[in-house]
Design a protein around this motif. Structure first.
Motif, short mmCIF file in Angstrom:
data_model
loop_
_atom_site.label_atom_id
_atom_site.label_comp_id
_atom_site.label_asym_id
_atom_site.label_seq_id
_atom_site.Cartn_x
_atom_site.Cartn_y
_atom_site.Cartn_z
N LEU A 17 3.60 2.98 6.24
CA LEU A 17 5.06 2.67 6.52
C LEU A 17 5.61 3.33 7.78
N VAL A 18 4.73 3.45 8.90
CA VAL A 18 5.10 4.09 9.85
C VAL A 18 6.22 3.49 10.83
N LEU A 19 7.20 4.14 11.28
CA LEU A 19 7.83 3.53 12.21
C LEU A 19 7.73 4.07 13.57
N VAL A 28 9.63 -0.82 15.23
CA VAL A 28 8.74 -1.90 14.58
C VAL A 28 8.12 -1.12 13.56
N GLU A 29 8.20 -1.80 12.10
CA GLU A 29 7.67 -1.11 11.06
C GLU A 29 6.14 -1.53 11.04
N THR A 30 5.23 -0.45 10.72
CA THR A 30 3.78 -0.79 10.66
C THR A 30 3.33 -0.87 9.21
N LEU A 31 2.84 -1.93 8.89
CA LEU A 31 2.27 -1.95 7.33
C LEU A 31 0.69 -2.02 7.43
N ALA A 78 -4.76 5.25 -3.22
CA ALA A 78 -4.65 6.52 -2.39
C ALA A 78 -3.96 6.62 -1.21
N ASP A 79 -3.08 5.53 -1.05
CA ASP A 79 -2.11 5.82 0.16
C ASP A 79 -2.94 5.36 1.26
N SER A 80 -3.99 5.01 1.32
CA SER A 80 -4.56 4.63 2.73
C SER A 80 -4.16 3.10 3.30
N ALA A 81 -3.24 2.44 2.16
CA ALA A 81 -2.94 0.94 2.64
C ALA A 81 -1.78 0.93 1.84
N ASP A 82 -0.83 0.26 2.31
CA ASP A 82 0.58 -0.20 1.93
C ASP A 82 0.43 -1.46 1.11
N ILE A 83 -0.67 -2.26 1.51
CA ILE A 83 -0.70 -3.35 0.88
C ILE A 83 -2.26 -3.76 0.68
N ALA A 84 -2.59 -4.38 -0.55
CA ALA A 84 -3.87 -4.85 -0.62
C ALA A 84 -3.97 -6.18 -0.95
N LEU A 85 -4.95 -6.86 -0.02
CA LEU A 85 -5.31 -8.41 -0.14
C LEU A 85 -6.56 -8.49 -1.08
N VAL A 86 -6.29 -8.85 -2.28
CA VAL A 86 -7.58 -8.75 -3.18
C VAL A 86 -7.08 -9.55 -4.37
N GLY A 87 -8.15 -9.79 -5.40
CA GLY A 87 -8.07 -10.84 -6.53
C GLY A 87 -6.70 -9.98 -7.35
N ALA A 88 -6.07 -10.98 -8.00
CA ALA A 88 -5.00 -10.48 -9.00
C ALA A 88 -5.77 -9.89 -10.30
N LYS A 224 2.09 -1.11 -4.78
CA LYS A 224 2.58 -0.15 -5.74
C LYS A 224 3.92 -0.44 -6.09
N GLU A 225 4.25 -0.14 -7.22
CA GLU A 225 5.63 -0.38 -7.64
C GLU A 225 6.85 0.77 -7.00
N SER A 226 6.11 1.84 -6.53
CA SER A 226 7.07 2.87 -5.64
C SER A 226 7.23 2.11 -4.39
N THR A 227 6.42 1.46 -3.71
CA THR A 227 6.85 0.69 -2.42
C THR A 227 7.76 -0.36 -2.63
N VAL A 228 7.65 -0.91 -3.82
CA VAL A 228 8.98 -2.05 -3.86
C VAL A 228 10.28 -1.41 -3.98
N GLU A 229 10.06 -0.22 -4.88
CA GLU A 229 11.53 0.54 -5.01
C GLU A 229 11.80 1.19 -3.77
N ASN A 230 10.84 1.56 -2.76
CA ASN A 230 11.41 2.31 -1.59
C ASN A 230 11.64 1.60 -0.33
N ASN A 231 10.88 0.32 -0.37
CA ASN A 231 10.79 -0.43 0.79
C ASN A 231 10.83 -1.75 0.69
N GLU A 232 11.66 -2.20 -0.36
CA GLU A 232 11.33 -3.68 -0.43
C GLU A 232 11.70 -4.79 0.59
N GLU A 233 12.72 -4.27 1.47
CA GLU A 233 13.04 -5.17 2.66
C GLU A 233 11.86 -5.54 3.51
#
Length: 331
Positions: A17-19, A28-31, A78-88, A224-233
């Motif tokens: 989540l780099v600005l 611009v927010e980097t994901l 491991a916080d190397s990615a903000d979002i994972a595109l993967v099987g549920a 991660k749930e923490s990402t939803v809590e901290n950067n839902e927007e």
């Protein structure tokens, strides 16, 4: 302006989540998105980048291919990615371990299996019984491709323990190469590899696992749930852009879509990309919006249970967040 996603290996993923400054004081927010594989199956993601839908939302989305569900989820945790595109299914495995910071599914990308059954020899009138007594080159145990594949086989009277020689000795990233080199009589492949093999005479598509295994949250976006809590927007913006791309893929001509995502498949001819897009659209593989269907969630767990891989059954509300898409689509 169009731009291609980044194809770097996991080791070069930057922080979360780099600005960064962009233009006239516009931020611009980097994901960072880790994708489990590179496939035309994921066309809406690439469209969202190439058609500027993420950019319109003030997002810079970097895509890294991590080659395998376990590696993709490791990148997220491991916080190397903000979002994972993967099987549920990976969210279920993680949640069952009761981590301090669990994960949540917040957007659907595909809603069927994306693999196809490829035969080494042409079969004019394919029957599932043709698999009996053959060597079947399978996917990773516990992964969605293998579980959905086994479900489809069982639904058609094929027992992978009794009727075929199941070979799971090949690493996910090397399955296609192993089949091309002569391993196995049948193999389960994603696109565009299945169609490329068909065009080259290496193999022949005889059945679709997407058509056989039904609607389920096959591949989607997890954070991660923490990402939803901290950067839902940021996630709301992500889903708003994704929805625009999903509508683009549903409505535009396949040749237009092929031209858009061509930078991600530089060695694949545009006409073959368009053919694959049509194949996936014809079987309703692409989700039409980011919502994850509750019936599909239950079906996913049924498939996992049948394969003996379900660690525990979790309610839809436990691992699926719909409020992010509600906000993105203002519903």
């Amino acid at each position: 302006m169009k731009r291609a996603g980044k194809f770097a290996l996991l080791s070069v993923l930057s922080g979360s989540l780099v600005l960064s400054a962009c233009g006239d004081d516009q931020s611009v927010e980097t994901l960072e998105v880790a994708e489990v594989t590179r496939s035309i199956f994921y066309a809406p993601l690439y469209v969202a980048v190439e058609e500027g839908f993420f950019e319109e939302e003030g997002l810079d989305v970097d895509i890294t291919t991590t080659w395998g569900g376990d590696k993709t989820m490791t990148a997220l945790l491991a916080d190397s990615a903000d979002i994972a595109l993967v099987g549920a299914e990976t969210s279920i495995y993680v949640h069952a371990q009761n981590p301090m910071d669990s994960v949540v599914n917040f957007a659907a990308l595909t809603q069927t299996d994306g693999t196809f059954l490829v035969s080494r020899e042409p079969i004019d009138d394919f029957s599932w019984d043709d698999l009996k007594g053959t060597t079947y080159l399978g996917q990773r145990a516990g992964g969605m491709p293998q579980m959905a594949g086994e479900f489809a086989l069982a639904s058609n009277g094929i027992d992978v323990d009794e009727d075929v020689v199941l070979d799971q000795s090949v690493d996910y990233a090397n399955i296609a190469a192993a089949f091309a080199a002569g391993t196995g009589d049948f193999v389960q492949l994603f696109e565009p590899t299945a169609s490329e093999f068909e065009r080259e005479g290496v193999g022949h598509v005889v059945a679709s696992f997407g058509e056989e295994s039904g609607i389920l949250p096959y591949t989607g976006f997890i954070t991660k749930e923490s990402t939803v809590e901290n950067n839902e927007e940021a996630l709301v913006k992500f889903n708003r852009a994704l929805y625009k791309a999903q509508q683009f893929v549903q409505e535009e001509d396949s040749q237009v879509i092929a031209s858009s995502i061509e930078p991600y498949f530089e060695e694949t001819p545009d006409d073959l990309i368009a053919q694959v897009v049509d194949r996936y659209r014809d079987q309703d593989s692409y989700a039409i919006d980011p919502y994850i269907d509750e019936d599909g969630w239950d079906h996913l767990q049924d498939i996992m249970e049948a394969s003996g891989e379900l660690p525990a059954r979790f309610d839809y509300e436990d691992l699926v967040n719909t409020t992010i898409t509600d906000q993105a689509l203002q519903r």
